[in-house]
Structure formats: structure tokens, C-alpha cells
Design a protein around this motif. Sequence first.
Motif, PDB file in Angstrom:
ATOM      1  N   CYS A  79     -16.392   4.688 -17.931  1.00 40.82           N
ATOM      2  CA  CYS A  79     -15.969   4.576 -16.244  1.00 40.82           C
ATOM      3  C   CYS A  79     -15.861   3.665 -15.499  1.00 40.82           C
ATOM      4  N   GLY A  80     -16.040   2.443 -16.165  1.00 41.15           N
ATOM      5  CA  GLY A  80     -15.668   1.286 -15.811  1.00 41.15           C
ATOM      6  C   GLY A  80     -16.184   1.239 -14.308  1.00 41.15           C
ATOM      7  N   GLU A  85     -18.554  11.809 -10.097  1.00 39.88           N
ATOM      8  CA  GLU A  85     -18.633  12.456  -9.044  1.00 39.88           C
ATOM      9  C   GLU A  85     -19.349  13.663  -9.933  1.00 39.88           C
ATOM     10  N   ILE A  86     -19.360  14.664 -11.087  1.00 41.02           N
ATOM     11  CA  ILE A  86     -20.050  15.599 -12.022  1.00 41.02           C
ATOM     12  C   ILE A  86     -20.081  15.337 -13.507  1.00 41.02           C
ATOM     13  N   TRP A 119     -26.693   9.114 -19.404  1.00 44.48           N
ATOM     14  CA  TRP A 119     -26.165   9.428 -18.286  1.00 44.48           C
ATOM     15  C   TRP A 119     -26.880   8.315 -16.820  1.00 44.48           C
ATOM     16  N   ALA A 120     -27.517   9.695 -17.198  1.00 47.86           N
ATOM     17  CA  ALA A 120     -28.074   8.961 -15.345  1.00 47.86           C
ATOM     18  C   ALA A 120     -28.695   7.951 -14.731  1.00 47.86           C
ATOM     19  N   ALA A 121     -29.315   7.417 -16.347  1.00 46.23           N
ATOM     20  CA  ALA A 121     -30.055   5.881 -15.259  1.00 46.23           C
ATOM     21  C   ALA A 121     -28.897   4.762 -15.613  1.00 46.23           C
ATOM     22  N   THR A 122     -27.833   4.944 -16.322  1.00 46.87           N
ATOM     23  CA  THR A 122     -26.427   4.417 -16.869  1.00 46.87           C
ATOM     24  C   THR A 122     -24.943   4.287 -15.560  1.00 46.87           C
ATOM     25  N   VAL A 123     -24.155   5.495 -15.043  1.00 45.71           N
ATOM     26  CA  VAL A 123     -23.863   5.231 -14.250  1.00 45.71           C
ATOM     27  C   VAL A 123     -23.991   6.510 -13.233  1.00 45.71           C
ATOM     28  N   LYS A 124     -25.143   6.897 -13.247  1.00 44.30           N
ATOM     29  CA  LYS A 124     -25.662   7.631 -12.023  1.00 44.30           C
ATOM     30  C   LYS A 124     -24.515   8.979 -10.914  1.00 44.30           C
TER      31      LYS A 124
END
Length: 485
Positions: A79-80, A85-86, A119-124
Amino acid sequence: MHFFNNHAGQLDLHLPQSLVIDNFAGGGGASTGLEMALGRPVDISINHDPEAVAMHTANHPDTAHYCESVWEVDPRKACGNREVEIAWFSPDCKHFSKAKGGKPVDRNIRGLAWVAVRWAATVKPKIIMLENVEEFKTWGPVRDGAPFLGQKGQSLKGKNFKTFVNALKKLGYIVDWKELRACDFGVPTTRKRFFLIARCDGNPISWPTPTHGDPASLEVQSGKLKPWKTAADIIDWSIPCPSIFERKRPLAENTMKRIARGLQRFVIESDKPFIIGAGGPAYAGKPRPIDKPVNTITTQNHSQLVCAFLAKHYGGNYTGSGISMNAPTDTVTTVDHHALIASNLVKLRNGCIGTDVREPVHTITSGGGHIGEVRAFLVKYYGTGEGCTVNEPLHTVTTKDRFGLVTIKGEDYQIVDIGMRMLSPRELYRAQGFPDSYVIDTLPDGTKLSKAAQVRMCGNSVCPPLAAALIKTNTSQTIRRSVAA
């Protein structure tokens, strides 16, 4: 790590700031739904299956594709510095599904959902959506391939699911889940799936309102809802439906029984059998209302009618009669179990008992065409009396032993042949709600996908219209415009 896109191995720097990610993307059902809702391609697709990634690439060429295990993709690197968003997740469901029965379960596959927490913990991601089978709520610990019980033998069913939900909550998400049926949102399948939504953007979780319903319901009759889309909507009536009596290998006994049960329920005993005009040996023709007169009798046999329904060829102890063409299809699985059954009829007139469907209508005798085989088949599988041999004229037809007699609007018809074919991959994709423009058979390099691969990816897919309904309900027009900008 294998990374594919259309920009010579580089991410497109012109992608919008807010990213849309599809994990476990498969052939692209969720991505198609996301595009329907957002009006733009998803940014990143992740899947370990090269064939699935290739199909996804053919239909979503502007997406960056990772052909790799979801665990091998680093969310931060992918994601950089851009916001997400989703993030959609459709982890492998086969070790949760009731179709698995009592077979061993694999805890590694059952644990794939944990990638959503990563993913929730890293890029929220602002919004996380997860799709799975209904049994996902029962996710619990396993040992030696079987559900693990507590010290006192109590069931730990659902323990891991609760831990999973709590992990998302600790990361600042509100979480809710629900089971939804695709047919209630304009998809011609009864497929029911579990959906979990988690969001951390301060907005509430919303669930889409059904748009379709049972035609017999007050909501449909009053115009509040549209009637369910049906199996008839997905069928290509121009595809030949060969006779079951001319197969090189006879059908299995259970298959014959299922066909007979379907004929009895949806043709012989039905007040409103589904009728199509038989436009020749390919059974081409659009559905013809039964209150309209049949075509003029010609040498091309347009005077015949065809009654159709869907048979299900599941293994095990399935004893159902199949599906009416006026109802949505059952859930599409990774193996094609749906077969179109076409029973060919001719009008009983002056002693006529039928003729071969591939020949012109001519003088009829007691042994015309397939009529004897049909009669023997029907007597064998659901006849209630002694019946008659295939070498003698048909006995007097009574209400008890009908021998394939069908009454339509007061006119009597005789079944003269029974055709069967499996549904084509295109028909199955239609049942899932994919557009006909979706590429399912040819990969970008020209390689042809096998029918088995096409069906497998269809059975694993998310129904695009249902995904679109979920996204639209949880994203405002402002967000959709900004994401698409």
C-alpha cells in the motif's frame, strides 16, 4: 513473490490515494461487485491460484495483481503510504462448510481469516468486509483434524470466532455480521453467505435492504419488491439437450431416480409446467406462455412443447426433485451439479401417442420414436401400478397411472423423449450474477481455461451484485466520488 500488472512491473503512481483491496480475489466476483459500486477498478488483488489470477487479470486489467499466498504479501509495502478505504476478504471456506460433512478439517485453512486482523493492525483499512459460509460463526479449535473439546468435554464451537471479533474490536473497529441470500438482491441463486463488516471511520455499519422476494409474498404482489430472478433467466435455450436414452454410458441409477422425481413434480403433476417452444433438435426458442396457442404443425416439428426443470446431481443421500425453472438456482459449487432436463411433449389427438423429437410429425403408431422407452422409464421409477410392456399400446390413462401424460390448459400431451445436459460455465456465471461480458474461458495470453477450472472459480466466487449492495450501503456518495477521483 509474483506480482502482475499492466505497467511493466510498477504500481501506477496515478492510482487514487484511498485504496481498495481484494484479498482471496479468485476469479473476480468481489472485485466486480466493488467496481459496480464504486465505479472504478480495485487497486490490488491477491490470490495464490495462477489460473484465478489470470482470469482476474483478463477482466480487471487496471488492477495490480499479486499471485501469492495472502501471508506472503506485506500490507505496508503493497500500500505504500496510501490510506486503505476498503479491504475485502473471502478466505477459503471448504473447511467450514456443511458440505464437508464429517471429513477432517485443516486448521491452517480455517485460520486464513486471521489475515484480516493483520491488515487491520498494519494499514488500518477504514472498512473491512469478510465473506464466508454460514458455519464460519462456529469457528473453533481443532486437534487431529477434528473439533477440539474442552477439559470437561464441553464444545468450544465458536471460540476462535469470538477471539477473531474481539481482536478487531481491540484495534478500534466496530463489528457486526449477518447472513444474506443472493436471490434477495437480484441474483438468480439461493446462495446464502455470512458477511462480517468492521469499520473504524466513525460511521455506523449498515446492511442493504432486499430488493427482490418470493413472487407469492405480499411485498412482491404490492410492488414493494421485485420478484426473484429465476433459473429460466440464465439458460441458453439454443444449446442441445441430448436424449437420456441415447447415451453411450447409461446414467447412474440415482440420477435416473432424480430425473423421474423432477418430471413427476415439475411436469406431470405441476399445474403450471414451465414451457418453451421446441425450435428443432437444439431445443432453441424462448419461453412460450402456456396460454398462447402452439405453432402451426410443420415438418420441423414446431408443434411440440418442451417442459424444463433443473435436476441436482449431488452425491450422498440427496432425494430431492430438483428446481423449478420459475425459482432461483441452488448454490453454485466448485463442481457442476446442475443439469437441465427437457421433457419433449406432443399433443394427444386421435390416438396419437408421440414421435421422435428429431423427425417430422407423421402417422403415429404404438411404438413411435422414444415413446416406449419413456413409458418404461416412467413406469420403472414412479409408476404405481403394474404398467405395461414397451411392446404394447399404451393402456387407458387414469389419474393413478399417468405414464407421462401432461395436461396443459385442458389439452393432453404425452412425453415422447427426455433430454439432459449439464449447465454450461456461462450459465453458472449468470446464476452468480456475473455479466455476460465477463471473460471466463480465455486467459490474457490466449490460453484456454478448462471447463473444470471455470466451474471451480465460479463456485468459489462472491456474487457481484450482493457485494455491490454491501459496498453501496456502507459508502456515501461523497466517498464513492473521492475514491473514484
